[in-house]
Design a protein around this motif. Sequence first.
Motif, PDB file in Angstrom:
ATOM      1  N   ARG A   1      -0.236   3.450   7.552  1.00 61.81           N
ATOM      2  CA  ARG A   1      -1.558   3.093   8.077  1.00 61.81           C
ATOM      3  C   ARG A   1      -1.599   1.575   8.305  1.00 61.81           C
ATOM      4  O   ARG A   1      -1.230   0.793   7.442  1.00 61.81           O
ATOM      5  CB  ARG A   1      -2.653   3.502   7.110  1.00 61.81           C
ATOM      6  N   PHE A   2      -2.075   1.200   9.503  1.00 60.51           N
ATOM      7  CA  PHE A   2      -2.151  -0.204   9.893  1.00 60.51           C
ATOM      8  C   PHE A   2      -3.475  -0.803   9.419  1.00 60.51           C
ATOM      9  O   PHE A   2      -4.530  -0.209   9.585  1.00 60.51           O
ATOM     10  CB  PHE A   2      -2.066  -0.323  11.420  1.00 60.51           C
TER      11      PHE A   2
ATOM     12  N   VAL B   1       1.223  -2.661   7.265  1.00 65.14           N
ATOM     13  CA  VAL B   1       1.237  -1.195   7.255  1.00 65.14           C
ATOM     14  C   VAL B   1       1.552  -0.764   5.832  1.00 65.14           C
ATOM     15  O   VAL B   1       2.361  -1.391   5.144  1.00 65.14           O
ATOM     16  CB  VAL B   1       2.252  -0.595   8.248  1.00 65.14           C
TER      17      VAL B   1
ATOM     18  N   ALA C   1       4.562   0.431  14.464  1.00 64.42           N
ATOM     19  CA  ALA C   1       3.370  -0.408  14.335  1.00 64.42           C
ATOM     20  C   ALA C   1       3.626  -1.792  14.935  1.00 64.42           C
ATOM     21  O   ALA C   1       2.753  -2.367  15.592  1.00 64.42           O
ATOM     22  CB  ALA C   1       2.960  -0.525  12.876  1.00 64.42           C
TER      23      ALA C   1
ATOM     24  N   LEU D   1      -6.106  -1.594  16.472  1.00 68.46           N
ATOM     25  CA  LEU D   1      -5.057  -0.838  15.783  1.00 68.46           C
ATOM     26  C   LEU D   1      -5.435  -0.499  14.344  1.00 68.46           C
ATOM     27  O   LEU D   1      -4.753   0.305  13.697  1.00 68.46           O
ATOM     28  CB  LEU D   1      -3.754  -1.646  15.770  1.00 68.46           C
TER      29      LEU D   1
ATOM     30  N   PHE E   1       1.145   5.309  11.959  1.00 69.94           N
ATOM     31  CA  PHE E   1       2.426   5.170  12.653  1.00 69.94           C
ATOM     32  C   PHE E   1       3.509   5.829  11.822  1.00 69.94           C
ATOM     33  O   PHE E   1       3.460   5.819  10.595  1.00 69.94           O
ATOM     34  CB  PHE E   1       2.756   3.691  12.869  1.00 69.94           C
TER      35      PHE E   1
ATOM     36  N   LYS F   1      -5.043   2.984  12.326  1.00 71.64           N
ATOM     37  CA  LYS F   1      -4.164   3.925  13.029  1.00 71.64           C
ATOM     38  C   LYS F   1      -2.921   4.211  12.202  1.00 71.64           C
ATOM     39  O   LYS F   1      -2.463   3.382  11.432  1.00 71.64           O
ATOM     40  CB  LYS F   1      -3.779   3.386  14.394  1.00 71.64           C
TER      41      LYS F   1
END
Length: 68
Positions: free
Chosen positions: A27-28, A17, A49, A38, A43, A41
């Motif tokens: 952001r993953f 992340v 995450a 994922l 978090f 995505k």
Amino acid sequence: MSDAYVIEVADETAGIVVRQDSEQSYRFHASLPRYFPLDGKLFQAPRDAERAALAQFGQRPKQKVRAA
């Protein structure tokens, strides 16, 4: 400057992340196919995450339906 954290699940690297200076969330970026859902995505925290990756790890892969 960015903040980056490795997310590991069951001795495998699920992804990382990353938070850039201008972003409030992380952001993953998936490193293995099982975590691709994922990928990208956002978090609020690295721990969020990690929880999502743990949940993804627990899901069984979808089986292909075979014609009889």
